[in-house]
Design a protein around this motif. Structure first.
Motif, short mmCIF file in Angstrom:
data_model
loop_
_atom_site.label_atom_id
_atom_site.label_comp_id
_atom_site.label_asym_id
_atom_site.label_seq_id
_atom_site.Cartn_x
_atom_site.Cartn_y
_atom_site.Cartn_z
N THR A 24 -10.00 -11.86 8.06
CA THR A 24 -9.95 -11.26 6.73
C THR A 24 -11.09 -11.82 5.87
OG1 THR A 24 -8.43 -12.96 5.95
CG2 THR A 24 -7.45 -10.93 6.79
N GLU A 25 -11.52 -11.01 4.91
CA GLU A 25 -12.54 -11.43 3.95
C GLU A 25 -12.10 -10.97 2.57
OE1 GLU A 25 -16.38 -9.97 5.01
OE2 GLU A 25 -16.51 -11.14 6.87
N VAL A 26 -12.43 -11.75 1.55
CA VAL A 26 -12.10 -11.38 0.17
C VAL A 26 -13.39 -11.05 -0.58
CG1 VAL A 26 -11.05 -12.15 -2.01
CG2 VAL A 26 -10.04 -12.84 0.18
N VAL A 27 -13.43 -9.85 -1.15
CA VAL A 27 -14.62 -9.41 -1.89
C VAL A 27 -14.16 -8.81 -3.22
CG1 VAL A 27 -15.96 -8.93 0.20
CG2 VAL A 27 -14.58 -7.12 -0.82
N THR A 28 -15.10 -8.61 -4.10
CA THR A 28 -14.81 -7.96 -5.39
C THR A 28 -14.85 -6.45 -5.21
OG1 THR A 28 -15.75 -9.83 -6.58
CG2 THR A 28 -15.54 -7.75 -7.79
N ALA A 29 -13.83 -5.77 -5.78
CA ALA A 29 -13.76 -4.31 -5.66
C ALA A 29 -13.70 -3.68 -7.05
CB ALA A 29 -12.53 -3.91 -4.85
N PHE A 65 -4.82 9.76 -3.67
CA PHE A 65 -5.84 10.63 -3.10
C PHE A 65 -7.12 10.66 -3.95
CE2 PHE A 65 -7.82 14.87 -2.97
CZ PHE A 65 -8.21 14.90 -1.65
N ASN A 66 -6.97 10.58 -5.27
CA ASN A 66 -8.12 10.77 -6.16
C ASN A 66 -8.76 9.46 -6.62
OD1 ASN A 66 -5.96 9.99 -7.67
ND2 ASN A 66 -6.36 11.38 -9.40
N VAL A 67 -8.45 8.36 -5.90
CA VAL A 67 -8.99 7.05 -6.28
C VAL A 67 -9.71 6.42 -5.08
CG1 VAL A 67 -8.40 4.72 -7.06
CG2 VAL A 67 -7.17 6.69 -7.99
N ARG A 68 -10.83 5.75 -5.38
CA ARG A 68 -11.58 5.04 -4.35
C ARG A 68 -11.91 3.63 -4.81
NH1 ARG A 68 -9.83 8.56 -1.96
NH2 ARG A 68 -10.81 10.11 -0.61
N LEU A 69 -12.14 2.74 -3.82
CA LEU A 69 -12.60 1.38 -4.13
C LEU A 69 -14.04 1.22 -3.67
CD1 LEU A 69 -9.62 -0.91 -3.02
CD2 LEU A 69 -9.98 0.21 -5.22
N ILE A 70 -14.89 0.72 -4.56
CA ILE A 70 -16.26 0.37 -4.17
C ILE A 70 -16.29 -1.14 -3.97
CG2 ILE A 70 -18.64 0.21 -4.96
CD1 ILE A 70 -18.42 2.87 -6.21
N LEU A 71 -16.76 -1.56 -2.77
CA LEU A 71 -16.77 -2.98 -2.43
C LEU A 71 -18.13 -3.57 -2.74
CD1 LEU A 71 -14.92 -2.78 1.03
CD2 LEU A 71 -13.95 -3.06 -1.26
N LEU A 72 -18.10 -4.73 -3.42
CA LEU A 72 -19.34 -5.39 -3.81
C LEU A 72 -19.60 -6.60 -2.93
CD1 LEU A 72 -18.83 -5.23 -7.69
CD2 LEU A 72 -19.93 -3.54 -6.18
N ASN A 73 -20.83 -7.07 -2.93
CA ASN A 73 -21.17 -8.18 -2.02
C ASN A 73 -20.51 -9.48 -2.46
OD1 ASN A 73 -22.99 -9.70 -3.79
ND2 ASN A 73 -24.40 -7.97 -3.53
N LYS A 74 -20.50 -10.43 -1.54
CA LYS A 74 -19.67 -11.64 -1.72
C LYS A 74 -20.14 -12.53 -2.87
CE LYS A 74 -18.57 -11.54 3.18
NZ LYS A 74 -18.77 -12.18 4.51
N SER A 75 -21.34 -12.32 -3.36
CA SER A 75 -21.85 -13.16 -4.46
C SER A 75 -21.35 -12.68 -5.83
CB SER A 75 -23.38 -13.15 -4.45
OG SER A 75 -23.87 -11.84 -4.72
N HIS A 101 -10.29 -8.12 -3.67
CA HIS A 101 -9.60 -7.29 -2.65
C HIS A 101 -9.81 -7.91 -1.28
CE1 HIS A 101 -8.05 -3.79 -0.58
NE2 HIS A 101 -9.16 -3.74 0.15
N GLU A 102 -8.74 -7.98 -0.49
CA GLU A 102 -8.81 -8.53 0.86
C GLU A 102 -9.04 -7.40 1.87
OE1 GLU A 102 -6.25 -11.95 2.59
OE2 GLU A 102 -5.31 -10.10 3.34
#
Length: 496
Positions: A24-29, A65-75, A101-102
């Motif tokens: 698992t990895e934790v990043v900002t979403a 259905f109408n929602v998405r998550l954009i994942l940002l880099n670990k910094s 977000h994990e």
């Protein structure tokens, strides 16, 4: 859908070590409306995760259905430290939610190539050459890759788009002396299919071009990777020409015949190939080829004697193309045709224009081609047979084959079976080659023996009652021509 899921889970249990890849990895979403995804991707492009095995945009875990998550880099942290003030202000105006977000990374996160890189030795090439035939994947593995063929087959099957029913490996096999027709087959690269994963029924029904076929992949010489080449090839023969398939290429012969070309096909005494021909010519899409297709099942010298020196009125007088659908890996195959037409003894071919074109696939080493392919090939033809070279030297001939005799070389595959290229070669048999009787190849000698013998039936071939009756009538008629005799029969005179 449930069956597909079950098959996937079963395949996962077959591959050892997949559990070790899970982490698992934790990043900002950033949670955004789906309709604005493109706009947000542009604005946040310098800060995206950009990780090979994880997409930058994922569905919201809540399944909205109408929602998405954009994942940002670990910094990037939740406070968006380091973001320009104007970008922060814009995000506040859009009223988006920013949180940690994990993400779970396991074997499903990786592409086929990435997964193979994870579980195979690091120095192994993971680029797997493959093709599809309906629900079957067919692999062509390099020698080093074959050591891990079972593992590769399972991964390829698991990662195929439609969860292929089976994965096969097309394996080149050596042709041993005890195999039938070794004297001709020794020039070819032979293939067999081996099942690597799944359950494969090698009986296949499929369409190619305007034809349909039912065949067993191991009963005939079938190369699915040549379909594009066959598409090209069938259109290159003139409709009034005669095409002789010497080694039983069921697919090419039927497709050429459907293109209004007269085809003479020989199965080389291989009963399975012969029966496959007879079966396939009766299929609905192929029936229109029947009037233009004659199928033989003879040894190669007998077949060539029949077609190059025809005695039956319904046989073509001139053969324009001699074809091998098998892959030649020994250029000395061509030398079997040196002097052949002096052995045939058909005056029709004394006109060089009537001599046929030899069409064949040739497996060539890429390292050989440092100059024009025609020059390289003609040099190999002139030098790679010591017996032919000696015969040429005795006659003061330096070059029997000329580069200009090679009408066409088409690269079918630039990287095939290792560091080789697969070529289709069209070689015009010149009078110099066709009638060079100082060198008698095994094929030319056997054709000459056959043409000098009586009749065109092989000595071990069974004769029908009609054949025997016809033979008796012919013998009697020959006798009557020299000494007619009258006998009394029921009070009337009659020929004995």
């Amino acid at each position: 859908k449930n069956l597909k899921l079950f098959r996937l889970r079963y395949m996962e249990t077959e591959i050892q070590g997949l559990d070790n890849l899970k982490r698992t990895e934790v990043v900002t979403a950033v949670k955004i409306p789906m309709i604005k995804t493109s706009q947000f991707l542009i604005k946040l492009s310098p800060y995206l995760l950009n990780q090979d095995y994880t997409p930058n945009v994922i569905q919201d875990p809540s399944k909205a259905f109408n929602v998405r998550l954009i994942l940002l880099n670990k910094s990037v942290d939740e406070k968006l430290s380091g973001f320009p003030e104007d970008l922060k202000k814009w995000l506040e105006e859009e009223k988006v939610e920013v949180f940690k977000h994990e993400i779970v990374i396991d074997h499903t996160s990786y592409s086929q190539d990435q997964l193979l890189k994870k579980i195979l030795p690091s120095n192994l090439n993971t680029n797997i050459k493959s093709e599809s035939l309906q629900d079957i994947k067919i692999l062509e593995l390099e020698l080093e890759q074959e050591k891990y063929k079972d593992l590769i087959g399972k991964v390829v099957r698991m990662k195929s788009d439609n969860l292929s029913k089976a994965v096969l490996m097309r394996k080149a096999t050596s042709i041993h002396e005890e195999k039938p027709n070794y004297e001709w087959n020794k020039y070819f690269l032979d293939f067999q299919f081996e099942v690597l994963a799944g359950n494969a029924d090698l009986n296949r029904n499929f369409k190619e071009g305007n034809a349909e076929f039912e065949l067993n992949l191991n009963d005939v010489h079938y190369y699915s990777f040549l379909q594009t080449e066959r598409d090209r090839l069938v259109t290159t023969f003139n409709k009034d020409s005669v095409f002789a398939d010497m080694f039983g290429d069921v697919i090419t012969s039927i497709r050429v015949a459907l293109n209004n070309v007269t085809v003479l096909a020989n199965c080389l005494g291989e009963e399975k190939v012969y029966q496959t021909f007879l079966k396939n010519i009766e299929l609905p899409l192929n029936k229109s080829a029947k009037p233009r297709l004659q199928v033989f099942n003879e040894d190669l010298p007998n077949f060539l004697a029949h077609i190059l020196r025809p005695e039956k009125a319904d046989q073509p007088k001139i053969v324009k193309h001699l074809f091998s659908g098998r892959i030649v890996n020994d250029i000395r195959f061509v030398h079997e045709f040196v002097g052949l037409f002096s052995a045939v003894g058909n005056s029709q071919y004394s006109n060089e224009e009537n001599l046929p074109i030899l069409n064949f696939y040739y497996l060539a080493n890429n390292q050989d081609f440092t100059e024009s392919m025609k020059r390289v090939l003609s040099r190999k033809l002139n030098t790679e047979n010591s017996e032919l070279r000696d015969a040429m030297a005795k006659e003061g001939i330096e070059e029997l084959f000329d580069a200009n005799d090679i009408l066409d070389i088409y690269i079918v595959d630039a990287r095939f079976h290792g560091e080789n290229r697969l070529l289709h070669v069209s070689l015009k048999l010149s009078a110099k080659v066709a009638f060079f009787d100082k060198y008698k190849s095994q094929l030319a000698r056997k054709v000459q023996q056959f043409t000098q013998s009586n009749g065109h039936k092989k000595s071990n071939e069974k004769k029908t009652v009609e054949d025997l009756e016809k033979e008796i009538r012919n013998n009697n008629n020959e006798g009557l021509a020299h000494s007619p005799k009258k006998v009394k029969k029921d009070g009337n005179e009659a020929n004995e």
